[in-house]
Enzyme design. Structure first.
Site, PDB file in Angstrom:
ATOM      1  CD  GLN A 119      30.224  17.294 -12.358  1.00 17.69           C
ATOM      2  OE1 GLN A 119      30.159  18.522 -12.184  1.00 17.69           O
ATOM      3  NE2 GLN A 119      30.022  16.731 -13.529  1.00 17.69           N
TER       4      GLN A 119
ATOM      5  CG  HIS B 108      21.293  25.314 -16.344  1.00 14.43           C
ATOM      6  ND1 HIS B 108      22.544  24.951 -15.873  1.00 14.43           N
ATOM      7  CD2 HIS B 108      20.860  24.241 -17.051  1.00 14.43           C
ATOM      8  CE1 HIS B 108      22.832  23.723 -16.288  1.00 14.43           C
ATOM      9  NE2 HIS B 108      21.825  23.267 -16.997  1.00 14.43           N
TER      10      HIS B 108
ATOM     11  CE  LYS C 168      -4.365   0.444   0.706  1.00 11.66           C
ATOM     12  NZ  LYS C 168      -5.269  -0.096  -0.320  1.00 11.66           N
TER      13      LYS C 168
ATOM     14  CB  THR D 292      -2.726  -3.098  -0.181  1.00  8.10           C
ATOM     15  OG1 THR D 292      -3.965  -2.747  -0.801  1.00  8.10           O
ATOM     16  CG2 THR D 292      -1.909  -3.977  -1.121  1.00  8.10           C
TER      17      THR D 292
ATOM     18  NE  ARG E 163      28.741  27.251 -12.630  1.00 10.26           N
ATOM     19  CZ  ARG E 163      28.564  26.018 -13.104  1.00 10.26           C
ATOM     20  NH1 ARG E 163      27.998  25.845 -14.289  1.00 10.26           N
ATOM     21  NH2 ARG E 163      28.940  24.960 -12.410  1.00 10.26           N
TER      22      ARG E 163
END
Lengths: 286, 286, 286, 286
Positions: free
Chosen positions: C212, C240, C12, C57, C169
């Site tokens: 990263q 972005h 469920k 369930t 940035r």
């Protein structure tokens, strides 16, 4: 100066109803999302918490299910009228009932089997008082695209204008439309199918100088074909498809490769009406 | 003990591409959402910020658009393979490329006009390395409903079980399925159409004692009809339709009026495979 | 060749539980979304519709609510373990129970009043068998942004690369993270708070040469601060922010005006682990 | 009878703008979603495709970004006014400009670092013509919950009423509110903060006989505290929390264990105003 209660309403929103109808071994089904809103003499509960005029929203939900059994559901406009009339006539303090229904389409796969159609949703919205009944039908989420036969040029330019003119672009939109009926009766199934057909044909067949022109064509086409419709409102997002600049890769792009943009988008909204259409008795919204 | 970098990958997700193809006055279109993920020798950027092996994700996006022009897009599986092979063969540090595509369907309305089909989405996901190519096809959002021919009984009961047994219920689900191909070649359009047809037919024709039984029937039907499919995974939410208790209103409800529930829902997940299917060379996910 | 049943599970999903706890006039609350999935000897229902091993369930849902009353809910990891152990120990045919919980945060406004915190969602996912217990904690939807102190340069360029290098940035992401605990015991509230704090601090304090690098910093920071965590997986979309070209309007744009993009987006995924971490006994997913 | 064009407007919706402001090493940011809609003498484009009065929506987008640089963005109400005035005064054919802004909140984590607040969204919507300026502020998505101090009883019962009366229930809602300012000037930041505080305090401190009573309390509290507000509209979904029946498991449930329901939900909508408030010059919508 005093602080006072202004316009108000209340109800149960989004009661999900599936109604199965049997005809021998064959079954059909209606899949509705029903919202009820009532207004009238409701000041007491706001001002003092006196609920003697507040029919529970839970009761509205029960009424939806009980009526679906007792009366069947018919077309969404009909079921909405049935419910709205009930609340206005049985609850003294209720002056206005507004019932809106989303109807989800299913395609038959077998005598008892169906596949949900996800392409667009039919909507109906009615307002009932002791004096009048107003019926609005509509559609949401019908996505149409012309891969050519669309221009946008001849527009004014100011100091912030950088858009080049174009004589060939993709025109795509997700149609959101509502149309008001002249009266509260009629063949709503046929009317709905005819309105969709008229709108779609107008979109396909209009050589478009602007999405506004397409909008007016779609709206006027519906009014031409459907005398039972008094006026129609359309909200058409311009789902921009941006031509990709492939020149850095020494490739031409002759309207072949596009970015399907998310945001921002143009939004074109307009009404098309008959010059002799009676005024709408109640507010209605796209 | 040292803290170390484990498995990793990176890429550009959800590049939205519309590719128009002309054939005289007739145009057709492909509407794809492309996601690329690359892995390989990428430790340096994580550990020191040395990006000498990190092809920009912006370049992956450019490659999607440039390849759509240069090579056309073909079936989603084919375009995914084309892209994945490119990254593995041209970027020395890239060992594995995973490309996934969602393909949105459009129905033709005229030579250059289309209506988006919203009923379900086709998906394709490939993994390419120097050693192997793995192709997975699939579908998401196909909503099916049987209004009868479904039971649920004979289940165990513990102290928290209150569910009554039933010999007649609505069975509805939104099919999410992925199937792995035996090889990276073949007629993917025909394979896809056939798999959908087999799954749908099995859903419609199975008298169901449980959604698990329906799942196995759907999966095995695909494998029977499509020899190019090695195994299939299905995730089937049980979209519960609750019978409304109308007895307080002195009304019977002979499987006619239902609440379409939102949450919670049952969720049945299973794999159907061939006992001689070669193992999947790479992980794949439903 | 024969068609056979492969891995499968059922349960469920999304049982919505609100548990109120009173302490004199003060009340606190837990707001959970609980999903249960069981696997084991379930072939019969798939192959023949024999449900004698299929605990409904609906019973799982009842168990969630009954246990919330009987035992209270504690931390999400604890409640998930409680439920998972119950299913494995009381249902002979069940070999593995997987319980996942989303926990929605609420901020106190008064002794019995709360405001929902919408900023992120805590998640917990446990797997229990007779042999082992695995606990994973996590978070989804934590949106972080550095308006400077982020570069991206030194990357390889191929024929499809047009991206300019940048030394300044915006770096923004929506953190989706899961971390596996060394054992199934401990102070999960403190562990969770400490992990969030460590991740956030690492994001803020890392001068980033790539997302990263930020990912590895976030993951290793968690492992450094939280010895109870064996390994952590992060999926970081690169949300972005595109610098707007204002030169057509004779305006400079010194990193002041940005478009917040929707799609496409970079997606950086990675694992940070301890070199002596015991292997995960069961699969787990970000 | 003739088919004619009725009310219409067009514009660019959802231009996503992030504006970074530097103050030494400290940076702050505004995160806006800006929608512009213009109306006036626009019949030609609808009727004949003559676009000589249709300033491109692309230009509106450019104007948003250019103005963010030239003028800064200030409070959302101020930036909306700035943009709306520009379009009305520079485009002869434009009679009315409507600009709406969603403003997403960010919490500072460091001199240049932020975490997005997801709990609710501030909105502002202005209408400007040559004759008047109308400013509406608002909020969407503020979820509040009282775990007690809420009743619902004394309501009328009809044949479809099954709801029991209750003197102790959870009351939860997601506040959607808009308030119209007396004038187009003032300290919008202070006004906004004060309105949120007043609404929240009223929700917390009202012993509630109905959500309608809570709504009126919230609205009147804002008007009492904020003389600059002429009227306020609130739409409050009643986010039902259903008490779980644990009696089958021999457990009591003294308002401790609840199901958080999705659909249906009550929906309470109302306006609170001053009896001497000047009428709104333009339509405005919650």
């Amino acid at each position: 100066m005093a602080i006072v209660l202004g316009p108000n309403r209340y109800g149960k929103a989004e009661t999900r109803l599936v109604r199965v109808i049997r005809d021998g071994d064959t079954r059909s089904l209606a899949d509705y999302n029903v919202s009820v809103a009532l207004s009238g003499d409701l000041a007491a509960t706001h001002l003092t918490g006196d609920n003697s005029g507040v029919l529970p929203t839970d009761t509205m939900k029960n009424t939806v299910y009980a009526f679906a059994k007792k009366h069947g559901v018919g077309e969404p406009e009909e079921f909405a009228l049935l419910l709205a009339r009930h609340f206005v006539t049985t609850q003294e303090q209720v002056e206005t009932a507004r019932v809106s229904i989303e109807s989800f389409g299913w395609e038959r796969l077998g005598p008892h089997s169906f596949q949900r159609k996800g392409d667009y949703t039919r909507v109906a919205s009615v307002v009932v008082t002791a004096e009048f009944e107003q019926v609005v039908s509509g559609i949401t989420g019908l996505v149409l695209l012309n891969s050519t036969a669309s221009e946008f040029r001849g527009f004014p330019r100011d100091e912030y204008t950088t858009l080049p003119e174009t004589t060939d672009r993709i025109l795509a939109t997700a149609v959101d439309a509502r149309w008001r009926h002249v009266s509260a009766g009629g063949d709503f199934a046929k009317s709905y199918a005819g309105a969709i057909e008229a709108m779609t044909a107008a979109f396909v067949n209009t050589y478009s100088a602007s999405l506004q022109q397409t909008l007016f064509s779609m709206g006027s086409h519906v009014l031409e074909k459907r005398p039972e419709v008094a006026e129609i409102r359309l909200a058409l997002p311009n789902k921009h498809h941006y031509l990709v600049d492939l020149s850095p890769f020494d490739l031409a792009n002759d309207n072949e490769v596009f970015i399907a943009g998310d945001r921002p988008y143009g939004l074109i909204e307009g009404t098309v009406t008959r010059d002799d259409a009676p005024p709408a008795p109640a507010g209605w919204y796209l």
